[in-house]
Scaffold this motif. Structure first.
Motif, PDB file in Angstrom:
ATOM      1  N   ASN A 371      23.428 -35.299   7.055  1.00  0.00           N
ATOM      2  CA  ASN A 371      22.298 -34.372   7.169  1.00  0.00           C
ATOM      3  C   ASN A 371      22.670 -32.985   6.650  1.00  0.00           C
ATOM      4  O   ASN A 371      21.890 -32.341   5.939  1.00  0.00           O
ATOM      5  N   GLY A 372      23.879 -32.526   7.003  1.00  0.00           N
ATOM      6  CA  GLY A 372      24.324 -31.219   6.528  1.00  0.00           C
ATOM      7  C   GLY A 372      24.519 -31.205   5.021  1.00  0.00           C
ATOM      8  O   GLY A 372      24.237 -30.200   4.346  1.00  0.00           O
ATOM      9  N   GLU A 375      21.148 -30.855   3.365  1.00  0.00           N
ATOM     10  CA  GLU A 375      20.639 -29.478   3.450  1.00  0.00           C
ATOM     11  C   GLU A 375      21.317 -28.580   2.415  1.00  0.00           C
ATOM     12  O   GLU A 375      20.661 -27.726   1.794  1.00  0.00           O
ATOM     13  N   ALA A 376      22.611 -28.760   2.217  1.00  0.00           N
ATOM     14  CA  ALA A 376      23.349 -27.895   1.305  1.00  0.00           C
ATOM     15  C   ALA A 376      23.117 -28.257  -0.163  1.00  0.00           C
ATOM     16  O   ALA A 376      23.072 -27.369  -1.020  1.00  0.00           O
ATOM     17  N   LYS A 379      20.431 -26.636  -2.415  1.00  0.00           N
ATOM     18  CA  LYS A 379      20.650 -25.241  -2.822  1.00  0.00           C
ATOM     19  C   LYS A 379      21.848 -25.107  -3.765  1.00  0.00           C
ATOM     20  O   LYS A 379      22.137 -24.011  -4.233  1.00  0.00           O
ATOM     21  N   ARG A 399      15.935 -35.912   9.761  1.00  0.00           N
ATOM     22  CA  ARG A 399      16.219 -34.477   9.644  1.00  0.00           C
ATOM     23  C   ARG A 399      16.810 -34.142   8.281  1.00  0.00           C
ATOM     24  O   ARG A 399      16.417 -33.163   7.630  1.00  0.00           O
ATOM     25  N   GLY A 400      17.771 -34.957   7.832  1.00  0.00           N
ATOM     26  CA  GLY A 400      18.348 -34.722   6.515  1.00  0.00           C
ATOM     27  C   GLY A 400      17.373 -35.036   5.398  1.00  0.00           C
ATOM     28  O   GLY A 400      17.329 -34.342   4.375  1.00  0.00           O
ATOM     29  N   PHE A 403      14.978 -32.269   3.917  1.00  0.00           N
ATOM     30  CA  PHE A 403      15.436 -31.318   2.892  1.00  0.00           C
ATOM     31  C   PHE A 403      15.273 -31.900   1.479  1.00  0.00           C
ATOM     32  O   PHE A 403      15.179 -31.162   0.503  1.00  0.00           O
ATOM     33  N   ASN A 407      11.539 -31.766  -3.061  1.00  0.00           N
ATOM     34  CA  ASN A 407      12.359 -30.822  -3.812  1.00  0.00           C
ATOM     35  C   ASN A 407      12.309 -31.164  -5.303  1.00  0.00           C
ATOM     36  O   ASN A 407      12.566 -32.297  -5.694  1.00  0.00           O
TER      37      ASN A 407
END
Length: 460
Positions: A371-372, A375-376, A379, A399-400, A403, A407
């Motif tokens: 998930n992290g 998110e990263a 970007k 949750r992941g 993001f 997009n």
């Protein structure tokens, strides 16, 4: 023994003898040519020397044309009928028996000679079969030197059959020190059984590294090394011989040989920095794995690291390497329970992509921080250059996925691999509906009974 053999062949021998014409004889040397039923055509000389008692001393020298084998036989022939002779000649071929108490090899011999035409005819019956010949007196009394035998064809060098597996497009051969390296365009694998002696792997590896052709091979595969823990030291001692390597696989070990978390790896940095032509690197097993040192590999195009847990230090070291030709990177991060201690911050080198200007396929897989990562990555500067993003085998959930949904840079990918995930069916279907990117995502791993449980695909 000889008497029995003579009796067995007598009928055939006298049939041949009776068919020969009757001639007179003088001392002569004949050039003869004949045909042996078993050994094929032959040629040579026959010397005959008549004695006062009517017998003939003979010497027969022949060379078999198919094999180059030469034979010399000598004996005394006695008259049998008008101008015909028969007897036993002894030499290197024919019937084996005891003559005069001496064990020898002999053959029955029949001969007729025509002085008027300077020709002869004969037959030989021995343990190797029957042969007949004809000849003409030599123009000179000087014996014709024997024709040198045809040089024996050197034995075909031993070769190895490929294992049927390939690595980096190269056929894999399981190294056999009795044969050595025979295909320098292949990849040679060194491996031992799990219960081998402690030094069995390094001994076998040393034999490969001391092979005269080691500096010519393109691929090296290190399989199960048992309890050996110093294989990297052996490689470093011989690293000058490995500068031509294009493909290196460290840890070709399947789950039947050892669980992935049991594989004790090593610091590969000191070895890699001296492999200037390396194009493909694959490593299995994260325990002890490191990439120490600051160096550049100008031709390295593909890296695959498979692990149930890759340490944060190894991840950072890998991300700091200068790899200007790297096109594909697949990194299994694993879980903290098995040494996967990295955080999103440790992945900074991959997100920025400064050291990997040609990277188009990035896999940050088998991770419990999926998930992290999602998110990263949206970007990250690297995303605009990627064609393939692989976050599969991890713990990605809704949750992941949020993001990634909608997009524009994610939509611009060719492939987004999210297979083996914890998303709900509804969110998965939304992702798969995005275009033009192709989203790979199968059924969820969610357990209705334990909805908070999350596991990477590969741990132990």
């Amino acid at each position: 023994m000889l008497r029995k053999l003579l009796n067995l062949t007598a009928g055939l021998f006298f049939t041949i003898l009776a068919a020969l014409p009757a001639y007179a004889v003088e001392a002569s040397q004949f050039q003869i040519q004949g045909q042996d039923l078993r050994r094929g055509p032959y040629s040579g000389t026959l010397d005959v020397d008549p004695k006062p008692d009517g017998s003939l001393e003979v010497e027969r020298k022949v060379r078999f044309l198919l094999t180059g084998v030469e034979e010399t036989q000598r004996g005394v022939l006695n008259a049998r009928g008008q101008d015909r002779w028969q007897g036993v000649i002894r030499g290197s071929a024919g019937i084996t028996g005891a003559l005069g108490g001496t064990r020898t090899r002999s053959a029955l011999f029949a001969l007729s000679v025509d002085d008027a035409t300077d020709t002869c005819q004969g037959a030989v019956v021995g343990g190797r079969g029957v042969s007949t010949f004809a000849g003409r007196i030599s123009p000179s009394a000087t014996p014709t030197p024997a024709t040198p035998p045809t040089p024996a064809t050197p034995p075909t060098p031993a070769t190895q059959t490929p294992s049927g597996e390939t690595f980096a497009g190269l056929n894999i051969y399981d190294f056999d020190p009795a044969i050595g390296i025979t295909d320098t365009a292949g990849a040679y694998r060194v491996a031992v059984d799990w219960d081998a002696e402690d030094d069995a792997f390094t001994d076998l590896l040393g034999k490969l590294l001391n092979d005269p052709k080691i500096d010519q091979i393109e691929g090296l595969v290190l399989g199960s090394w048992g309890d050996s823990d110093d294989f990297i030291d052996v490689l470093l001692q011989h690293k000058a011989k490995l500068k031509g390597l294009k493909a290196l696989y460290v840890g070709d070990i399947d789950y039947e040989e050892a669980e992935i978390s049991w594989i004790q790896n090593a610091d590969l940095g000191p070895l890699l920095k001296d492999l200037p032509l390396l194009e493909t690197l694959k490593v299995r097993g994260g325990t002890g794995l490191r990439f120490s040192g600051a160096f550049e590999l100008a031709y390295l195009k593909e890296i695959v690291i498979e692990s149930g847990g890759t340490s944060a230090s190894a991840v950072r070291q890998l991300g700091a390497l200068k790899l200007p030709a790297l096109e594909r990177l697949e990194l299994w991060l694993g879980t903290d329970e098995y040494g996967g201690s990295s955080t999103v911050a440790d992945l900074r080198g991959f997100f920025e992509g400064t050291n990997f200007p040609k990277l188009t396929s990035l896999g940050l897989m088998n991770s419990d921080i999926s998930n992290g990562i999602a998110e990263a990555i949206v970007k990250a500067p690297i995303l605009s250059r990627l064609e393939i993003l692989d976050l599969s085998m991890g713990t990605l959930d809704d949750r992941g996925a949020a993001f990634l949904l909608g997009n524009d840079k994610i939509k611009a990918l060719k492939t987004l691999n999210l297979d083996r995930h914890y998303m709900t069916d509804a969110v998965r279907d939304q992702l798969k509906a995005m275009t033009p990117v192709k989203v790979v995502a199968g059924d969820t791993e969610l357990d209705d009974q334990s909805p908070d449980d999350r596991y990477t695909a590969v741990g132990e």
